[in-house]
Design a protein around this motif. Structure first.
Motif, PDB file in Angstrom:
ATOM      1  N   ALA A  37       0.837  -1.211   0.000  1.00 17.06           N
ATOM      2  CA  ALA A  37       0.000   0.000   0.000  1.00 17.06           C
ATOM      3  C   ALA A  37       0.872   1.262   0.000  1.00 17.06           C
ATOM      4  O   ALA A  37       0.591   2.235  -0.696  1.00 17.06           O
ATOM      5  N   GLN A  38       1.972   1.203   0.788  1.00 19.04           N
ATOM      6  CA  GLN A  38       2.893   2.341   0.828  1.00 19.04           C
ATOM      7  C   GLN A  38       3.557   2.558  -0.534  1.00 19.04           C
ATOM      8  O   GLN A  38       3.685   3.689  -0.997  1.00 19.04           O
ATOM      9  N   VAL A  39       3.956   1.474  -1.174  1.00 18.41           N
ATOM     10  CA  VAL A  39       4.579   1.579  -2.505  1.00 18.41           C
ATOM     11  C   VAL A  39       3.605   2.229  -3.479  1.00 18.41           C
ATOM     12  O   VAL A  39       3.970   3.171  -4.211  1.00 18.41           O
ATOM     13  N   ARG A  40       2.340   1.750  -3.473  1.00 20.10           N
ATOM     14  CA  ARG A  40       1.356   2.312  -4.411  1.00 20.10           C
ATOM     15  C   ARG A  40       1.105   3.785  -4.112  1.00 20.10           C
ATOM     16  O   ARG A  40       1.000   4.609  -5.024  1.00 20.10           O
ATOM     17  N   LYS A  41       1.034   4.123  -2.824  1.00 22.13           N
ATOM     18  CA  LYS A  41       0.820   5.530  -2.445  1.00 22.13           C
ATOM     19  C   LYS A  41       2.005   6.385  -2.912  1.00 22.13           C
ATOM     20  O   LYS A  41       1.822   7.462  -3.480  1.00 22.13           O
ATOM     21  N   ASP A  42       3.225   5.887  -2.668  1.00 19.38           N
ATOM     22  CA  ASP A  42       4.419   6.627  -3.092  1.00 19.38           C
ATOM     23  C   ASP A  42       4.395   6.863  -4.604  1.00 19.38           C
ATOM     24  O   ASP A  42       4.608   7.977  -5.083  1.00 19.38           O
ATOM     25  N   LEU A  43       4.119   5.779  -5.349  1.00 20.74           N
ATOM     26  CA  LEU A  43       4.212   5.873  -6.803  1.00 20.74           C
ATOM     27  C   LEU A  43       3.059   6.674  -7.393  1.00 20.74           C
ATOM     28  O   LEU A  43       3.159   7.165  -8.522  1.00 20.74           O
ATOM     29  N   SER A  44       1.958   6.843  -6.617  1.00 14.30           N
ATOM     30  CA  SER A  44       0.835   7.636  -7.120  1.00 14.30           C
ATOM     31  C   SER A  44       1.245   9.101  -7.295  1.00 14.30           C
ATOM     32  O   SER A  44       0.614   9.842  -8.047  1.00 14.30           O
ATOM     33  N   HIS A  45       2.334   9.511  -6.626  1.00 15.50           N
ATOM     34  CA  HIS A  45       2.846  10.873  -6.831  1.00 15.50           C
ATOM     35  C   HIS A  45       3.384  11.066  -8.251  1.00 15.50           C
ATOM     36  O   HIS A  45       3.641  12.189  -8.664  1.00 15.50           O
ATOM     37  N   LEU A  46       3.601   9.967  -8.962  1.00  8.44           N
ATOM     38  CA  LEU A  46       4.265  10.059 -10.270  1.00  8.44           C
ATOM     39  C   LEU A  46       3.279  10.185 -11.417  1.00  8.44           C
ATOM     40  O   LEU A  46       3.664  10.125 -12.576  1.00  8.44           O
ATOM     41  N   GLY A  47       1.987  10.334 -11.097  1.00 16.25           N
ATOM     42  CA  GLY A  47       1.025  10.568 -12.164  1.00 16.25           C
ATOM     43  C   GLY A  47       0.117   9.375 -12.390  1.00 16.25           C
ATOM     44  O   GLY A  47      -0.045   8.531 -11.510  1.00 16.25           O
TER      45      GLY A  47
END
Lengths: 217, 217
Positions: free
Chosen positions: A53-63
């Protein structure tokens, strides 16, 4: 497969997320070298000691994110993270202090591989000034501001004793440098428009002695 | 004035809080040397680049808090933080790898001052084995497990190349060592009962290049 927009986000990404981006990038490069083309958030999480979940949240910053469940494209995500972390450029770095720590940093090969080129080395020890560290001649601190400007320095690494660090950094800031990595064991002050990261070699060690103390109670 | 119980908390303190404890302790020692006997949470926050609320929340992990508004006793808080961080003990440390980074860590004086004594140095370079780093004779990695046990090692610092780090750490764990500080550029795996901290020299630098990239957009 998740996809990413080419546009790099201009909103502020939290520091902790940016730090994890560095780790994800390292893992993605490992995967790429192993010929792996797609990776699930859970795999990245497992390598990095965090949650999917943290990985997906982090990567959601990338668009924008594409189809769920098929994971991320390793080459595409590698490319985006490199861009976001500023690794498409090379950076001109000045090292202040050619003592033990400074020398070890100078010779730390991964810095160069990532595009951080230490092109200027400053030390105030008259025995060191004029000698060479690798292919760089060690220079006196007297002309610091001019040297930083002439050498087009982007980023300064501070590896000098604590008592002289702040006065040197004031001159670094006056020279217009906007990024400082501080290894001196002192909290430095810089204006808001200068990025500063403090590396304390004691913090990690003390967090281990805390863990040992707890486990022995 | 806020006071602290003598009992050290046994509940788990968040890692980020423990890291800030290290910083607070450094500031408190500075204040103590300057003859300051009380300090407000806002002053600690200001030094550490955080908020007074965060300081109060962090310190609430240390037990009961006395009168509001008068700040913390510098000597009392220093004492409690030293205890919580395990700095009342001295720790026997083994250094794996006597290269540039390892040597710089060995000679980093604040480690010793905090009670982290590097009593064992291991390197597999035959040219180094038998020579001395400070007052410690560099030993071969062959007898690693026995050496760690005989020397009563509490904590191991890993400063070897990435490709050999995991196999060495497996032997460190087999020897019963419960704390590992890793400078090798690779994510190590250890059992749950072993405390591990990874130091990446690239993470901070990349967070600065990210900041520079953003500011230039």
């Amino acid at each position: 497969m998740n996809t990413f927009t080419n546009r790099i986000p201009t909103n502020r990404i939290p520091d902790a997320t940016v730090r994890r981006f560095s780790l994800y990038l390292r893992y993605l490069e490992d995967f790429g070298r192993s010929g792996i083309s797609n990776v699930a958030s859970g795999v990245l999480a497992d390598r990095g000691g965090t949650t999917a979940a943290q990985v997906r949240k982090d990567l959601s910053h990338l668009g924008s994110v594409g189809k769920r469940g098929l994971g991320y494209s390793v080459p595409a995500l590698t490319r985006v993270l490199r861009t976001v972390l500023g690794l498409d450029s090379t950076w001109r770095v000045a090292l202040l202090g050619a003592g033990r720590i400074g020398t070890a940093l100078f010779e730390y090969e991964p810095f160069r591989r990532r595009g951080f080129n230490i092109v200027t080395v400053i030390d105030n020890d008259p025995c060191k000034v004029g000698s060479r560290l690798g292919d760089v001649r060690i220079r006196d601190e007297k002309g610091l501001q001019c040297v930083l400007q002439e050498d087009g320095i982007d980023l300064v690494i501070v590896a000098v004793p604590a008592r002289v660090a702040q006065s040197l950094v004031d001159r670094v800031v006056a020279a217009g440098v906007k990024a400082v990595l501080n290894y001196a064991p002192v909290q430095l002050r810089v204006p808001d428009d200068v990025a500063l990261r403090n590396v304390s070699m004691l913090v990690e060690l003390e967090s281990l002695s805390h863990a040992l103390t707890r486990s022995r109670q």
